[in-house]
Design a protein around this motif. Structure first.
Motif, PDB file in Angstrom:
ATOM      1  N   VAL A   1       3.789  18.939  -7.269  1.00 23.60           N
ATOM      2  CA  VAL A   1       3.657  18.076  -6.097  1.00 23.60           C
ATOM      3  C   VAL A   1       2.198  17.664  -5.905  1.00 23.60           C
ATOM      4  O   VAL A   1       1.892  16.484  -5.704  1.00 23.60           O
ATOM      5  CB  VAL A   1       4.180  18.789  -4.835  1.00 23.60           C
ATOM      6  N   GLY A   2       1.284  18.623  -5.968  1.00 22.92           N
ATOM      7  CA  GLY A   2      -0.128  18.287  -5.809  1.00 22.92           C
ATOM      8  C   GLY A   2      -0.606  17.310  -6.852  1.00 22.92           C
ATOM      9  O   GLY A   2      -1.341  16.358  -6.559  1.00 22.92           O
ATOM     10  N   LEU A   3      -0.186  17.522  -8.103  1.00 22.55           N
ATOM     11  CA  LEU A   3      -0.559  16.625  -9.189  1.00 22.55           C
ATOM     12  C   LEU A   3       0.064  15.248  -9.019  1.00 22.55           C
ATOM     13  O   LEU A   3      -0.595  14.224  -9.225  1.00 22.55           O
ATOM     14  CB  LEU A   3      -0.120  17.238 -10.523  1.00 22.55           C
ATOM     15  N   GLY A   4       1.333  15.219  -8.618  1.00 23.39           N
ATOM     16  CA  GLY A   4       2.062  13.954  -8.596  1.00 23.39           C
ATOM     17  C   GLY A   4       1.713  13.034  -7.440  1.00 23.39           C
ATOM     18  O   GLY A   4       1.657  11.811  -7.607  1.00 23.39           O
ATOM     19  N   VAL A   5       1.479  13.586  -6.259  1.00 22.73           N
ATOM     20  CA  VAL A   5       1.254  12.731  -5.089  1.00 22.73           C
ATOM     21  C   VAL A   5      -0.224  12.441  -4.853  1.00 22.73           C
ATOM     22  O   VAL A   5      -0.569  11.682  -3.944  1.00 22.73           O
ATOM     23  CB  VAL A   5       1.856  13.358  -3.811  1.00 22.73           C
ATOM     24  N   ALA A   6      -1.105  13.029  -5.672  1.00 24.34           N
ATOM     25  CA  ALA A   6      -2.542  12.886  -5.430  1.00 24.34           C
ATOM     26  C   ALA A   6      -2.985  11.432  -5.412  1.00 24.34           C
ATOM     27  O   ALA A   6      -3.826  11.037  -4.592  1.00 24.34           O
ATOM     28  CB  ALA A   6      -3.326  13.669  -6.488  1.00 24.34           C
ATOM     29  N   ALA A   7      -2.450  10.619  -6.311  1.00 22.27           N
ATOM     30  CA  ALA A   7      -2.902   9.228  -6.433  1.00 22.27           C
ATOM     31  C   ALA A   7      -2.062   8.248  -5.623  1.00 22.27           C
ATOM     32  O   ALA A   7      -2.362   7.048  -5.630  1.00 22.27           O
ATOM     33  CB  ALA A   7      -2.907   8.809  -7.902  1.00 22.27           C
ATOM     34  N   VAL A   8      -1.035   8.718  -4.928  1.00 26.33           N
ATOM     35  CA  VAL A   8      -0.153   7.799  -4.208  1.00 26.33           C
ATOM     36  C   VAL A   8      -0.900   7.068  -3.103  1.00 26.33           C
ATOM     37  O   VAL A   8      -0.933   5.827  -3.056  1.00 26.33           O
ATOM     38  CB  VAL A   8       1.074   8.550  -3.643  1.00 26.33           C
ATOM     39  N   THR A   9      -1.501   7.817  -2.177  1.00 25.45           N
ATOM     40  CA  THR A   9      -2.164   7.149  -1.052  1.00 25.45           C
ATOM     41  C   THR A   9      -3.360   6.297  -1.491  1.00 25.45           C
ATOM     42  O   THR A   9      -3.522   5.181  -0.980  1.00 25.45           O
ATOM     43  CB  THR A   9      -2.594   8.176   0.014  1.00 25.45           C
ATOM     44  N   PRO A  10      -4.220   6.744  -2.435  1.00 17.55           N
ATOM     45  CA  PRO A  10      -5.293   5.847  -2.860  1.00 17.55           C
ATOM     46  C   PRO A  10      -4.790   4.533  -3.435  1.00 17.55           C
ATOM     47  O   PRO A  10      -5.320   3.462  -3.120  1.00 17.55           O
ATOM     48  CB  PRO A  10      -6.046   6.672  -3.918  1.00 17.55           C
ATOM     49  N   CYS A  11      -3.764   4.596  -4.285  1.00 21.76           N
ATOM     50  CA  CYS A  11      -3.244   3.376  -4.906  1.00 21.76           C
ATOM     51  C   CYS A  11      -2.587   2.451  -3.885  1.00 21.76           C
ATOM     52  O   CYS A  11      -2.749   1.226  -3.943  1.00 21.76           O
ATOM     53  CB  CYS A  11      -2.246   3.738  -6.002  1.00 21.76           C
ATOM     54  N   VAL A  12      -1.840   3.019  -2.946  1.00 21.21           N
ATOM     55  CA  VAL A  12      -1.185   2.180  -1.934  1.00 21.21           C
ATOM     56  C   VAL A  12      -2.225   1.544  -1.021  1.00 21.21           C
ATOM     57  O   VAL A  12      -2.097   0.385  -0.624  1.00 21.21           O
ATOM     58  CB  VAL A  12      -0.164   3.008  -1.123  1.00 21.21           C
TER      59      VAL A  12
ATOM     60  N   ARG B   1      -7.183  13.852  -8.271  1.00 25.47           N
ATOM     61  CA  ARG B   1      -7.891  12.699  -7.719  1.00 25.47           C
ATOM     62  C   ARG B   1      -9.227  12.465  -8.417  1.00 25.47           C
ATOM     63  O   ARG B   1      -9.702  11.326  -8.481  1.00 25.47           O
ATOM     64  CB  ARG B   1      -8.090  12.892  -6.212  1.00 25.47           C
ATOM     65  N   LEU B   2      -9.831  13.512  -8.941  1.00 26.81           N
ATOM     66  CA  LEU B   2     -11.074  13.339  -9.680  1.00 26.81           C
ATOM     67  C   LEU B   2     -10.855  12.595 -10.991  1.00 26.81           C
ATOM     68  O   LEU B   2     -11.728  11.862 -11.453  1.00 26.81           O
ATOM     69  CB  LEU B   2     -11.715  14.703  -9.959  1.00 26.81           C
ATOM     70  N   PHE B   3      -9.677  12.771 -11.594  1.00 26.71           N
ATOM     71  CA  PHE B   3      -9.377  12.121 -12.872  1.00 26.71           C
ATOM     72  C   PHE B   3      -8.485  10.892 -12.731  1.00 26.71           C
ATOM     73  O   PHE B   3      -8.313  10.140 -13.694  1.00 26.71           O
ATOM     74  CB  PHE B   3      -8.697  13.121 -13.820  1.00 26.71           C
ATOM     75  N   ALA B   4      -7.909  10.678 -11.547  1.00 25.57           N
ATOM     76  CA  ALA B   4      -6.889   9.633 -11.395  1.00 25.57           C
ATOM     77  C   ALA B   4      -7.436   8.231 -11.596  1.00 25.57           C
ATOM     78  O   ALA B   4      -6.702   7.337 -12.034  1.00 25.57           O
ATOM     79  CB  ALA B   4      -6.222   9.740 -10.021  1.00 25.57           C
TER      80      ALA B   4
END
Length: 434
Positions: free
Chosen positions: A321-332, A275-278
């Motif tokens: 999983v941690g890497l992949g789903v990190a940006a899902v909720t912010p983007c949605v 999330r820091l880099f997303a």
């Protein structure tokens, strides 16, 4: 109070304080569940019901939060709900009986639902106003708030087990975070938003392009439904990993007692780092591609780990999983905010539902078959997010949201013959509309 000259940085710090506030408040009282259990002599079933009631309160806040956002705006709603959450800590401390504790927990859930929508509206509007990505870092701040609360709880309990002393210190921290938030939150203009809405209703509607309005409760658009589904399955994946990763390592992979908690640690650390880099990835590749690729990596990585077995492959799968789903909720959340306050409130409610229902669903499946199948459902949920992401119109910060170009579509823009989505908010939209 801290003075920051840069407008974006000042707004970023203020909204980040709200995210940190919510993570800190929730983790503070959840970390003291053993003390609440001892004080009122509760069993595990009643503790589970207490958490469920809190989630129900957050879910039922949806019908209220949409109308409150339109009337008062996100800044007022965030401030009032944050004050309520700070006072709720006192209510949890003073609750004389279990029924009263349930009522306080339900109110906590409602206030959490309000602040969740308001702070994400602030973050999305900040991105639009300054044309810079920031939502992923804001969600990383939420995780940092939870970590801060855990560290404070550990430190306070090492000195005293008194619940009131701990919550008094926590309330002081919350007060400081709320003061910081007041220095840079974006201003609301609900009156102007209402006037714009009335003017839009009074204007003649194009017969061929505008769908007929429905009377009564407005139905969500197809794009909003897809966003809600992406949020549900995304939070199912995130919540289940937090609740079941340690048990999977210990009971299925046969990891040691000392190594079992590393499942949660790996997921959490990878999520915070991502999330820091997303936000930089979002600017470079676009929200849609980040969600599709990330959720696919999460699903396939976890599935391969389940098939291979072993401690190291399992931890690698959890890291995926941690890497992949990190940006899902912010983007949605950003995409939902562009559709309006109704869409944002609905998506936030579905996210809460997935976060609460996911761990319970995995438990039912594990009880009926095995935890391996339960974790397989988690992997499948991540893949479903990727499928839902192909049906969502993702915002772009490269151009004004209200000026799409039909002759130059991007990778995340639907083709010209696709059904027309709801019109996104213009770049100078007020927070009352976000």
């Amino acid at each position: 109070m801290l003075r920051v000259r840069d407008d974006f940085l000042r707004a970023h710090l203020a909204v980040a304080a709200l995210f940190c506030f919510l993570g800190f408040q929730y983790a503070t009282w959840v970390s003291r569940l053993p003390a609440l259990k001892t004080r009122l002599d509760l069993d595990d079933g009643r503790i589970g019901l207490l958490l469920m009631v809190c989630g129900i309160g957050a879910a039922v806040s949806f019908p209220l939060v949409a109308s409150l956002m339109k009337r008062f705006g996100s800044r007022v709603l965030a401030t009032v709900s944050a004050i309520g959450l700070a006072l709720i800590l006192a209510g949890l401390t003073l609750a004389p009986s279990y029924p009263v504790l349930l009522v306080v927990a339900c109110l906590d859930g409602v206030a959490v639902g309000f602040l969740n929508v308001a702070m994400n509206a602030q973050g999305a509007a900040m991105e639009v106003r300054f044309q810079r990505t920031a939502m992923s870092r804001l969600h990383a701040t939420f995780s940092a708030g939870s970590l801060l609360a855990a560290l404070l709880a550990s430190g306070v309990t090492a000195v005293t087990t008194t619940l009131s002393a701990h919550f008094a210190i926590a309330a002081a921290v919350l007060a400081l975070l709320l003061l910081l938030a007041q220095t840079g939150m974006l201003a609301d203009e609900p009156a102007k938003a209402a006037e714009a809405a009335e003017a839009a209703e009074a204007a003649p509607e194009p017969a061929a392009e505008t769908p007929a309005k429905r009377r009564g409760i407005p139905l969500p658009s197809r794009i909003t439904v897809w966003m809600g589904l992406a949020m549900v399955f995304g939070t199912v994946t995130e919540g289940a990993m937090n609740d079941w990763s340690a048990l999977y390592l210990e009971n299925v992979v046969r990891a040691s007692h000392q190594l079992a908690p590393m499942g949660i640690a790996v997921v959490s650390v990878m999520m915070v780092l991502a999330r820091l880099f997303a936000d930089g990835w979002r600017t470079r590749f676009g929200d849609g591609r980040i969600v599709r690729v990330g959720s696919t990596v999460a699903g396939l990585g976890l599935a391969l780990a389940l098939l291979v077995g072993g401690v190291v492959p399992t931890l690698i799968g959890f890291a995926c999983v941690g890497l992949g789903v990190a940006a899902v909720t912010p983007c949605v959340y950003v995409a939902a905010a562009r559709q309006g306050s109704d869409a944002l409130a609905l998506v936030a409610a579905t996210g809460t539902t997935g976060l609460l229902a996911g761990p319970a669903l995995i438990g039912f499946i594990a009880n009926a078959s095995s935890l391996v199948w339960g974790m397989g459902v988690v992997a499948a949920s991540a893949v479903v997010v990727a499928l839902c992401a192909t049906r969502i119109q993702w915002p772009s910060l490269d151009a004004a949201p209200d000026a799409p170009t039909a002759d130059a579509p991007t990778a995340d823009t639907p083709p010209a013959d696709a059904p027309a989505p709801d019109s996104p908010a213009p770049a100078d939209a007020t927070l009352g509309q976000a």
